[in-house]
Design a protein around this motif. Structure first.
Motif, short mmCIF file in Angstrom:
data_model
loop_
_atom_site.label_atom_id
_atom_site.label_comp_id
_atom_site.label_asym_id
_atom_site.label_seq_id
_atom_site.Cartn_x
_atom_site.Cartn_y
_atom_site.Cartn_z
N ARG A 62 4.36 14.88 -10.99
CA ARG A 62 4.45 14.65 -12.51
C ARG A 62 2.98 15.74 -13.42
O ARG A 62 3.52 16.37 -13.74
CB ARG A 62 4.57 13.84 -12.92
N GLU A 63 2.18 15.05 -13.32
CA GLU A 63 1.00 15.41 -13.84
C GLU A 63 1.01 16.90 -14.01
O GLU A 63 0.44 17.58 -14.61
CB GLU A 63 -0.31 15.45 -13.38
N ARG A 64 1.18 17.36 -12.47
CA ARG A 64 0.37 18.79 -12.27
C ARG A 64 1.65 19.71 -12.86
O ARG A 64 1.47 20.87 -13.40
CB ARG A 64 0.61 19.17 -10.68
N LEU A 65 3.14 18.97 -12.85
CA LEU A 65 4.32 19.31 -13.42
C LEU A 65 4.33 20.39 -15.21
O LEU A 65 4.78 21.19 -15.38
CB LEU A 65 5.49 19.43 -12.72
N SER A 66 3.47 18.75 -15.67
CA SER A 66 3.37 19.09 -16.84
C SER A 66 2.56 19.65 -16.95
O SER A 66 2.58 20.50 -18.30
CB SER A 66 2.99 17.61 -17.20
N HIS A 67 1.59 20.26 -16.87
CA HIS A 67 0.39 21.08 -16.92
C HIS A 67 0.91 22.23 -16.56
O HIS A 67 0.17 23.55 -17.11
CB HIS A 67 -1.22 20.56 -16.45
N ARG A 68 1.62 23.15 -15.93
CA ARG A 68 2.10 24.03 -15.84
C ARG A 68 2.67 24.76 -16.97
O ARG A 68 3.05 26.07 -17.19
CB ARG A 68 2.79 24.27 -14.28
N LYS A 69 3.67 23.57 -17.21
CA LYS A 69 4.71 24.17 -17.99
C LYS A 69 3.39 24.27 -19.66
O LYS A 69 4.31 25.82 -20.44
CB LYS A 69 5.66 23.14 -18.68
N GLY A 70 3.04 22.95 -20.34
CA GLY A 70 1.81 24.03 -20.91
C GLY A 70 1.18 24.71 -21.29
O GLY A 70 0.72 25.63 -21.08
N ALA B 95 0.47 -1.05 0.15
CA ALA B 95 0.58 -0.28 0.02
C ALA B 95 0.99 0.86 -0.20
O ALA B 95 0.63 2.31 -0.11
CB ALA B 95 -1.08 -0.27 1.07
N GLY B 96 1.60 1.09 0.37
CA GLY B 96 2.94 2.28 0.90
C GLY B 96 3.26 2.41 -0.54
O GLY B 96 3.99 3.51 -1.42
N VAL B 97 3.81 1.67 -1.52
CA VAL B 97 5.01 1.68 -2.47
C VAL B 97 3.38 2.68 -3.46
O VAL B 97 3.72 3.60 -4.36
CB VAL B 97 4.97 0.36 -2.93
N ILE B 98 2.57 1.50 -3.55
CA ILE B 98 1.09 2.29 -4.60
C ILE B 98 1.16 4.17 -3.74
O ILE B 98 0.81 4.64 -4.80
CB ILE B 98 -0.19 1.47 -4.24
N GLY B 99 0.94 4.24 -2.64
CA GLY B 99 0.85 5.39 -2.65
C GLY B 99 2.36 6.46 -3.05
O GLY B 99 1.74 7.31 -3.17
N VAL B 100 3.08 6.07 -2.77
CA VAL B 100 4.03 6.94 -2.89
C VAL B 100 3.91 6.81 -5.00
O VAL B 100 3.59 8.14 -5.81
CB VAL B 100 5.26 5.74 -2.80
N TRP B 101 3.25 5.91 -5.78
CA TRP B 101 3.49 5.96 -6.97
C TRP B 101 2.71 7.05 -7.23
O TRP B 101 2.56 7.05 -8.28
CB TRP B 101 3.41 4.48 -7.17
N LEU B 102 1.35 7.09 -6.80
CA LEU B 102 0.39 7.71 -7.52
C LEU B 102 0.66 9.51 -6.72
O LEU B 102 0.24 10.27 -7.15
CB LEU B 102 -1.20 7.49 -6.29
N LEU B 103 1.24 9.31 -5.70
CA LEU B 103 2.04 10.73 -5.42
C LEU B 103 2.90 11.54 -6.31
O LEU B 103 3.03 12.85 -6.75
CB LEU B 103 2.35 10.90 -4.16
N VAL B 104 3.73 10.43 -6.78
CA VAL B 104 4.79 10.83 -8.01
C VAL B 104 3.96 11.51 -9.11
O VAL B 104 4.68 12.55 -9.81
CB VAL B 104 5.61 9.86 -8.46
N PHE B 105 3.01 10.88 -8.95
CA PHE B 105 1.90 10.38 -10.74
C PHE B 105 1.66 11.76 -10.46
O PHE B 105 1.79 12.96 -11.42
CB PHE B 105 1.38 9.46 -11.41
#
Length: 51
Positions: free
Chosen positions: A43-51, A30-40
């Motif tokens: 990344r999505e938030r940063l990619s929308h700010r650049k575009g 569950a911790g691994v999945i949570g970290v993966w979701l936070l990283v995702f």
């Protein structure tokens, strides 16, 4: 509708397998999945700010 059925089926499979795993293993996964979701999400938030 088909996506919802597939998501609920997957949720049932994951919860069923988690019921048979020891608690530390379940929490680690569950911790691994949570970290993966936070990283995702970051990344999505940063990619929308650049575009």
């Amino acid at each position: 509708m088909l996506f919802l059925v597939a998501a609920l089926l997957l949720l049932g499979v994951v919860l069923g397998s988690a019921a048979h795993l020891p608690l530390p293993v379940t929490l680690a996964v569950a911790g691994v999945i949570g970290v993966w979701l936070l990283v995702f999400a970051a990344r999505e938030r940063l990619s929308h700010r650049k575009g």
